[in-house]
Design a protein around this motif. Structure first.
Motif, PDB file in Angstrom:
ATOM      1  N   ALA A   1       0.783  -1.262   0.015  1.00 41.21           N
ATOM      2  CA  ALA A   1       0.001   0.294   0.182  1.00 41.21           C
ATOM      3  C   ALA A   1       0.954   1.762   0.110  1.00 41.21           C
ATOM      4  CB  ALA A   1      -0.942   0.074   1.284  1.00 41.21           C
ATOM      5  N   GLY A   2       1.965   1.076   1.140  1.00 41.80           N
ATOM      6  CA  GLY A   2       2.649   2.328   0.582  1.00 41.80           C
ATOM      7  C   GLY A   2       3.495   1.751  -0.810  1.00 41.80           C
ATOM      8  N   ALA A   3       3.942   1.950  -1.502  1.00 43.13           N
ATOM      9  CA  ALA A   3       4.586   2.109  -2.935  1.00 43.13           C
ATOM     10  C   ALA A   3       3.672   2.320  -3.127  1.00 43.13           C
ATOM     11  CB  ALA A   3       4.809   0.513  -3.103  1.00 43.13           C
ATOM     12  N   CYS A   4       2.407   1.501  -3.239  1.00 46.30           N
ATOM     13  CA  CYS A   4       1.891   2.071  -4.413  1.00 46.30           C
ATOM     14  C   CYS A   4       0.561   3.285  -4.182  1.00 46.30           C
ATOM     15  CB  CYS A   4      -0.008   1.522  -4.091  1.00 46.30           C
ATOM     16  SG  CYS A   4       0.825  -0.528  -5.091  1.00 46.30           S
ATOM     17  N   ILE A   5       1.144   3.594  -3.184  1.00 43.07           N
ATOM     18  CA  ILE A   5       0.609   5.206  -2.531  1.00 43.07           C
ATOM     19  C   ILE A   5       1.461   6.262  -2.957  1.00 43.07           C
ATOM     20  CG2 ILE A   5      -0.108   6.724  -0.444  1.00 43.07           C
ATOM     21  CD1 ILE A   5      -1.564   4.183   0.959  1.00 43.07           C
ATOM     22  N   PHE A   6       3.028   5.689  -3.053  1.00 46.24           N
ATOM     23  CA  PHE A   6       4.299   6.640  -3.266  1.00 46.24           C
ATOM     24  C   PHE A   6       4.147   7.415  -4.737  1.00 46.24           C
ATOM     25  CE2 PHE A   6       7.578   8.066  -0.305  1.00 46.24           C
ATOM     26  CZ  PHE A   6       6.156   8.626   0.903  1.00 46.24           C
ATOM     27  N   ALA A   7       4.060   5.715  -5.676  1.00 52.97           N
ATOM     28  CA  ALA A   7       4.029   5.896  -6.880  1.00 52.97           C
ATOM     29  C   ALA A   7       2.565   6.779  -7.375  1.00 52.97           C
ATOM     30  CB  ALA A   7       3.713   4.502  -7.704  1.00 52.97           C
ATOM     31  N   LEU A   8       1.726   6.379  -6.595  1.00 47.00           N
ATOM     32  CA  LEU A   8       0.707   7.277  -6.630  1.00 47.00           C
ATOM     33  C   LEU A   8       0.517   8.611  -7.120  1.00 47.00           C
ATOM     34  CD1 LEU A   8      -3.115   5.970  -6.687  1.00 47.00           C
ATOM     35  CD2 LEU A   8      -2.203   6.620  -8.171  1.00 47.00           C
ATOM     36  N   VAL A   9       1.246   8.735  -5.725  1.00 46.57           N
ATOM     37  CA  VAL A   9       1.898  10.463  -5.706  1.00 46.57           C
ATOM     38  C   VAL A   9       2.521  11.864  -7.085  1.00 46.57           C
ATOM     39  CG1 VAL A   9       2.647  12.086  -4.072  1.00 46.57           C
ATOM     40  CG2 VAL A   9       0.786  10.597  -3.513  1.00 46.57           C
ATOM     41  N   PHE A  10       3.718  10.431  -7.045  1.00 49.02           N
ATOM     42  CA  PHE A  10       4.677  10.975  -7.293  1.00 49.02           C
ATOM     43  C   PHE A  10       4.611  10.453  -9.087  1.00 49.02           C
ATOM     44  CE2 PHE A  10       6.464  11.016  -2.716  1.00 49.02           C
ATOM     45  CZ  PHE A  10       6.846  12.624  -3.011  1.00 49.02           C
ATOM     46  N   PHE A  11       4.034   9.052  -9.308  1.00 47.24           N
ATOM     47  CA  PHE A  11       4.145   9.015 -10.790  1.00 47.24           C
ATOM     48  C   PHE A  11       2.783   8.892 -11.128  1.00 47.24           C
ATOM     49  CE2 PHE A  11       8.399   8.455  -9.085  1.00 47.24           C
ATOM     50  CZ  PHE A  11       9.584   9.224 -10.605  1.00 47.24           C
ATOM     51  N   PRO A  12       1.584   9.095 -11.066  1.00 49.38           N
ATOM     52  CA  PRO A  12       0.418   9.005 -11.009  1.00 49.38           C
ATOM     53  C   PRO A  12      -0.207   8.427 -12.857  1.00 49.38           C
ATOM     54  CG  PRO A  12       0.452  11.449 -11.075  1.00 49.38           C
ATOM     55  CD  PRO A  12       1.570  10.496 -10.956  1.00 49.38           C
ATOM     56  N   GLN A  13       1.052   8.793 -13.205  1.00 50.19           N
ATOM     57  CA  GLN A  13       0.372   8.424 -15.031  1.00 50.19           C
ATOM     58  C   GLN A  13       0.937   6.675 -15.176  1.00 50.19           C
ATOM     59  OE1 GLN A  13       1.437  11.413 -17.166  1.00 50.19           O
ATOM     60  NE2 GLN A  13      -0.082  12.648 -17.381  1.00 50.19           N
ATOM     61  N   TRP A  14       1.941   6.775 -14.598  1.00 54.49           N
ATOM     62  CA  TRP A  14       2.339   5.451 -15.059  1.00 54.49           C
ATOM     63  C   TRP A  14       2.333   4.231 -14.351  1.00 54.49           C
ATOM     64  CZ3 TRP A  14       5.182   2.081 -11.248  1.00 54.49           C
ATOM     65  CH2 TRP A  14       5.848   1.245 -11.195  1.00 54.49           C
ATOM     66  N   PHE A  15       1.522   4.777 -12.936  1.00 53.69           N
ATOM     67  CA  PHE A  15       1.293   3.915 -12.377  1.00 53.69           C
ATOM     68  C   PHE A  15      -0.538   3.207 -12.379  1.00 53.69           C
ATOM     69  CE2 PHE A  15      -1.770   2.115  -8.266  1.00 53.69           C
ATOM     70  CZ  PHE A  15      -0.784   0.942  -7.928  1.00 53.69           C
ATOM     71  N   ILE A  16      -0.867   4.304 -12.844  1.00 51.28           N
ATOM     72  CA  ILE A  16      -2.033   4.129 -13.202  1.00 51.28           C
ATOM     73  C   ILE A  16      -2.206   3.598 -14.811  1.00 51.28           C
ATOM     74  CG2 ILE A  16      -4.811   5.471 -14.517  1.00 51.28           C
ATOM     75  CD1 ILE A  16      -3.739   7.712 -12.355  1.00 51.28           C
ATOM     76  N   ALA A  17      -1.190   3.554 -15.959  1.00 55.21           N
ATOM     77  CA  ALA A  17      -1.005   2.708 -16.784  1.00 55.21           C
ATOM     78  C   ALA A  17      -0.727   1.297 -16.554  1.00 55.21           C
ATOM     79  CB  ALA A  17      -0.150   3.631 -17.728  1.00 55.21           C
ATOM     80  N   GLN A  18       0.346   1.592 -15.528  1.00 55.84           N
ATOM     81  CA  GLN A  18       0.808  -0.014 -15.195  1.00 55.84           C
ATOM     82  C   GLN A  18      -0.306  -0.776 -14.171  1.00 55.84           C
ATOM     83  OE1 GLN A  18       2.631  -1.410 -17.075  1.00 55.84           O
ATOM     84  NE2 GLN A  18       3.917   0.566 -18.084  1.00 55.84           N
ATOM     85  N   PHE A  19      -1.191  -0.594 -14.160  1.00 61.10           N
ATOM     86  CA  PHE A  19      -1.752  -1.022 -12.802  1.00 61.10           C
ATOM     87  C   PHE A  19      -3.536  -0.925 -12.510  1.00 61.10           C
ATOM     88  CE2 PHE A  19       2.725  -1.003 -10.876  1.00 61.10           C
ATOM     89  CZ  PHE A  19       2.986  -2.323 -10.759  1.00 61.10           C
ATOM     90  N   ILE A  20      -3.911   0.012 -13.387  1.00 61.69           N
ATOM     91  CA  ILE A  20      -5.067   0.709 -13.223  1.00 61.69           C
ATOM     92  C   ILE A  20      -5.778   0.514 -14.309  1.00 61.69           C
ATOM     93  CG2 ILE A  20      -6.978   1.738 -12.420  1.00 61.69           C
ATOM     94  CD1 ILE A  20      -5.266   2.443 -10.115  1.00 61.69           C
ATOM     95  N   ALA A  21      -5.676   1.137 -15.362  1.00 58.49           N
ATOM     96  CA  ALA A  21      -6.292   1.863 -16.837  1.00 58.49           C
ATOM     97  C   ALA A  21      -6.400   0.250 -17.560  1.00 58.49           C
ATOM     98  CB  ALA A  21      -5.616   2.433 -17.450  1.00 58.49           C
ATOM     99  N   GLY A  22      -7.568  -0.767 -18.114  1.00 60.69           N
ATOM    100  CA  GLY A  22      -8.170  -1.539 -19.260  1.00 60.69           C
ATOM    101  C   GLY A  22      -8.039  -2.904 -18.400  1.00 60.69           C
ATOM    102  N   GLU A  23      -7.371  -3.401 -18.875  1.00 63.83           N
ATOM    103  CA  GLU A  23      -6.543  -4.593 -19.041  1.00 63.83           C
ATOM    104  C   GLU A  23      -5.143  -4.476 -18.082  1.00 63.83           C
ATOM    105  OE1 GLU A  23      -4.741  -7.302 -21.519  1.00 63.83           O
ATOM    106  OE2 GLU A  23      -7.158  -7.299 -22.955  1.00 63.83           O
TER     107      GLU A  23
END
Ligand code: CTP
Ligand code: MG
Length: 187
Positions: A132-154
């Motif tokens: 959770a800590g890593a995901c939150i940090f990634a979302l805060v500092f590199f939101p586009q990367w995290f969303i593209a790799q872990f959330i968006a679509g497939e």
């Protein structure tokens, strides 16, 4: 095949966050991060969170991440196996490693506030605080990367794979830590 790759990416992209937790178990010991201090009659973090574990774990996570980037540079110098373009990918690796152990310390802080002693079980929190800590940090500092790799679509498949795999990894590492005498409990 694509889906299998996406699932695998959920694990290898998060390696810089998974390694520190194991690294802290192996390298931990010595002075606790809270220097043994208490707050309202309970330890702030407890003896399970040490400076050596914190810095050793972060260093191991970043080290593994940088090795990955070095490998990716040979075959995929644009996207670095999904870590993103240079030099952002270096930042991503660092943010994942730091976020993971800050999440782990936040978990310990919450456990102490709940009156749980070091090593006492806190289901869900124990297994997921560092992810959770890593995901939150990634979302805060590199939101586009995290969303593209872990959330968006497939790519949500990557997140699901991660969430399934992490408790298994956590348990395995803690059994190893227990056998090595680094951890008092095998969970
Ligand atoms: N560790 C450490 N420093 C850290 C994190 C972990 O030294 N910053 C080491 C400690 O030896 C710890 C072990 O890794 O016991 C396992 O970590 P964890 O399971 O998170 O700690 P617990 O001992 O279960 O303690 P807590 O109840 O505080 O989570
Ligand atoms: Mg923990």
């Amino acid at each position: 095949m694509d889906l299998v790759l996406t699932a695998a990416s959920g694990l290898y992209l998060m390696l810089p966050a998974l390694v520190p937790n194991s690294g802290a178990v192996l390298l931990g010991g010595g002075t606790p991060v809270d220097f043994g201090r208490s707050w309202r009659g309970r330890r702030i973090l407890g003896d399970g969170k040490t400076w050596r574990g914190l810095f050793g774990g972060i260093a191991m996570g970043i080290g593994v991440g940088l090795l990955f980037l070095l490998g990716a540079q040979q075959t995929d110098p644009v996207n670095y196996w999904g870590f993103g373009p240079y030099p952002e990918n270096v930042g991503i690796v660092c943010v994942l490693a730091v976020g993971s152990l800050l999440g782990d310390m936040t978990g310990a802080f919450i456990k102490r506030r709940m009156g749980l002693k070091r090593g006492q079980k806190a289901p869900v929190l124990d297994q997921y605080d560092f992810v959770a800590g890593a995901c939150i940090f990634a979302l805060v500092f590199f939101p586009q990367w995290f969303i593209a790799q872990f959330i968006a679509g497939e790519s949500i498949v990557a997140l699901i794979t991660l969430l399934i795999f992490v408790p298994v990894l956590h348990r395995t590492i803690n059994i190893i830590g227990y056998r090595l005498g680094k951890k008092k409990e095998p969970w």
